[in-house]
Design a protein around this motif. Structure first.
Motif, PDB file in Angstrom:
ATOM      1  N   UNK A  83       3.831  13.917  -0.305  1.00  0.00           N
ATOM      2  CA  UNK A  83       3.869  12.778   0.856  1.00  0.00           C
ATOM      3  C   UNK A  83       2.798  12.255   0.775  1.00  0.00           C
ATOM      4  N   UNK A  84       2.025  12.946   1.363  1.00  0.00           N
ATOM      5  CA  UNK A  84       0.680  11.885   1.990  1.00  0.00           C
ATOM      6  C   UNK A  84       0.026  11.502   1.231  1.00  0.00           C
ATOM      7  N   UNK A  85      -0.215  11.848  -0.557  1.00  0.00           N
ATOM      8  CA  UNK A  85      -0.569  11.687  -1.463  1.00  0.00           C
ATOM      9  C   UNK A  85      -0.527  10.602  -2.352  1.00  0.00           C
ATOM     10  N   UNK A  86       1.523  10.528  -2.306  1.00  0.00           N
ATOM     11  CA  UNK A  86       1.826   9.466  -2.094  1.00  0.00           C
ATOM     12  C   UNK A  86       2.080   8.229  -1.708  1.00  0.00           C
ATOM     13  N   UNK A  87       1.581   7.880  -0.197  1.00  0.00           N
ATOM     14  CA  UNK A  87       1.351   7.716   0.968  1.00  0.00           C
ATOM     15  C   UNK A  87       0.667   6.852  -0.219  1.00  0.00           C
ATOM     16  N   UNK A  88      -0.802   6.990   0.139  1.00  0.00           N
ATOM     17  CA  UNK A  88      -1.960   6.705   0.117  1.00  0.00           C
ATOM     18  C   UNK A  88      -1.957   6.006  -1.547  1.00  0.00           C
ATOM     19  N   UNK A  89      -1.186   6.525  -2.712  1.00  0.00           N
ATOM     20  CA  UNK A  89      -1.148   5.813  -3.873  1.00  0.00           C
ATOM     21  C   UNK A  89      -0.711   4.527  -3.827  1.00  0.00           C
ATOM     22  N   UNK A  90       0.397   4.793  -3.123  1.00  0.00           N
ATOM     23  CA  UNK A  90       1.614   3.237  -3.071  1.00  0.00           C
ATOM     24  C   UNK A  90       0.653   2.215  -1.929  1.00  0.00           C
ATOM     25  N   UNK A  91       0.209   2.832  -1.362  1.00  0.00           N
ATOM     26  CA  UNK A  91      -0.906   1.881  -0.342  1.00  0.00           C
ATOM     27  C   UNK A  91      -1.935   0.429  -1.166  1.00  0.00           C
ATOM     28  N   UNK A  92      -2.633   2.027  -1.377  1.00  0.00           N
ATOM     29  CA  UNK A  92      -3.635   0.925  -2.349  1.00  0.00           C
ATOM     30  C   UNK A  92      -3.044   0.389  -3.702  1.00  0.00           C
ATOM     31  N   UNK A  93      -2.034   1.109  -4.610  1.00  0.00           N
ATOM     32  CA  UNK A  93      -0.788  -0.106  -5.592  1.00  0.00           C
ATOM     33  C   UNK A  93      -0.558  -1.351  -5.028  1.00  0.00           C
ATOM     34  N   UNK A  94      -0.389  -1.118  -3.803  1.00  0.00           N
ATOM     35  CA  UNK A  94      -0.025  -2.568  -3.363  1.00  0.00           C
ATOM     36  C   UNK A  94      -1.321  -3.405  -2.535  1.00  0.00           C
ATOM     37  N   UNK A  95      -2.151  -2.826  -2.216  1.00  0.00           N
ATOM     38  CA  UNK A  95      -3.409  -3.329  -2.086  1.00  0.00           C
ATOM     39  C   UNK A  95      -3.809  -4.384  -3.620  1.00  0.00           C
ATOM     40  N   UNK A  96      -4.113  -3.520  -4.426  1.00  0.00           N
ATOM     41  CA  UNK A  96      -4.116  -3.405  -5.516  1.00  0.00           C
ATOM     42  C   UNK A  96      -3.236  -5.269  -6.529  1.00  0.00           C
TER      43      UNK A  96
END
Length: 147
Positions: free
Chosen positions: A93-106
């Motif tokens: 969950x923590x890693x997925x949230x980090x990935x999602x934040x980075x994907x949205x920022x990109x």
């Protein structure tokens, strides 16, 4: 964690977003392929640190969406599988949230506003952003004569 939308997953699977979209998809693929554990932190060795039985890791859904990225049902199934896995695996969950934040920022790095104005256009017009793997064949024809 903000929910991961099926539309965003389908767009990334289909290569939308150019290099940033492909990079985000590769990151998600690597994350989903990590060992699936349920409970506390990964490798803690506690009673809750057991392999989750009967719950998808998300990998079959990921592969299915890669095969048909324009299928919204497959995208929704993957989004659901990711949500369930995140609910059972706090590390994921923590890693997925980090990935999602980075994907949205990109993705927020560029916005496209298409506008055509100033009269009549005679011919093809293509609007969009980040086209890739597209071949266009244009056949010129004479504009209709004014009578």
């Amino acid at each position: 964690m903000d929910p991961i939308t099926a539309a965003a997953l389908a767009a990334m699977a289909g290569g939308v977003g150019g290099e940033a979209g492909r990079h985000a998809w590769q990151g998600l693929s690597a994350l989903v392929r990590r060992p699936f554990r349920r409970g506390g932190t990964e490798g803690a060795g506690g009673a809750d640190d057991v392999v989750a039985v009967g719950v998808s890791s998300g990998e079959p859904e990921l592969v299915a969406l890669e095969e048909a990225p324009n299928d919204p049902a497959r995208a929704q199934v993957l989004a659901t599988a990711l949500g369930v896995r995140a609910a059972l695996d706090s590390s994921f969950a923590r890693l997925l949230d980090e990935w999602w934040q980075q994907a949205r920022a990109a993705d927020a790095g560029g916005t496209t506003h298409n506008h055509i104005g100033g009269g009549t256009q005679s011919g093809e017009v293509f609007q969009g952003r980040d086209f890739s793997h597209v071949t266009l064949t244009v056949h010129r024809t004479a504009p209709p004569s004014a009578s």
